[in-house]
Design an enzyme around this catalytic site. Structure first.
Site, mmCIF file in Angstrom:
data_model
loop_
_atom_site.group_PDB
_atom_site.id
_atom_site.type_symbol
_atom_site.label_atom_id
_atom_site.label_comp_id
_atom_site.label_asym_id
_atom_site.label_seq_id
_atom_site.Cartn_x
_atom_site.Cartn_y
_atom_site.Cartn_z
ATOM 1 N N ASN A 1 1.108 -1.122 -0.007
ATOM 2 C CA ASN A 1 -0.214 -0.141 -0.015
ATOM 3 C C ASN A 1 0.956 1.192 -0.118
ATOM 4 O OD1 ASN A 1 -1.504 2.038 0.723
ATOM 5 N ND2 ASN A 1 -2.512 1.251 2.310
ATOM 6 N N ARG B 1 0.292 4.098 0.398
ATOM 7 C CA ARG B 1 0.245 5.246 1.396
ATOM 8 C C ARG B 1 0.783 5.109 2.934
ATOM 9 N NH1 ARG B 1 -5.840 7.137 1.367
ATOM 10 N NH2 ARG B 1 -4.695 8.688 2.660
ATOM 11 N N CYS B 2 1.081 3.794 2.956
ATOM 12 C CA CYS B 2 1.745 3.171 4.226
ATOM 13 C C CYS B 2 3.181 3.189 4.395
ATOM 14 C CB CYS B 2 1.275 1.938 4.576
ATOM 15 S SG CYS B 2 2.103 0.953 5.874
ATOM 16 N N GLY B 3 3.721 3.957 5.270
ATOM 17 C CA GLY B 3 5.193 4.197 5.458
ATOM 18 C C GLY B 3 5.831 2.878 5.709
#
Length: 113
Positions: free
Chosen positions: A7, A9-11
């Site tokens: 994903n 958007r996930c760090g």
């Protein structure tokens, strides 16, 4: 070949991807929010992880809290919830052959390299 279910958007997911990019391993990236996993694929991944389906669920995710929290769900229903709402899937997942890890913390990726 390593498959990373990612994903962007996930760090933590981005960290895992960067780590694999810097390794000498071949890899493919599947953005599972854009290309949702089938029920059978999710069952296969859970088997490789050697965990129960609930252990792959992001139980603090608002969708889980609103729709599923405090319900007595079967494993089948939990997997179906992740199929229906892929945002519920913990990330990142890295798979190599029949081994898989949830790369949280990111260093867990070393277990399959």
């Amino acid at each position: 070949m390593i498959t990373i279910y990612h994903n962007p958007r996930c760090g933590k997911s981005r960290e895992c991807l960067a780590f694999v990019e810097n390794s000498n391993e071949e890899f493919e990236v599947i953005k599972y929010l854009e290309t949702p996993l089938s029920y059978s694929k999710l069952i296969e991944i859970i088997g490789h992880l050697k965990i129960k389906p609930i252990e792959l669920v992001r139980i603090k995710e608002p969708i889980w809290v609103e729709k599923f929290k405090n319900q007595s769900l079967s494993d089948t229903q939990i997997v179906q919830a992740m199929v229906d709402f892929p945002i519920l899937i913990e990330r990142p997942i890295a798979v190599k052959g029949n081994k898989a890890v949830i790369a949280r913390p990111m260093e867990k990726i070393k277990e399959i390299l």
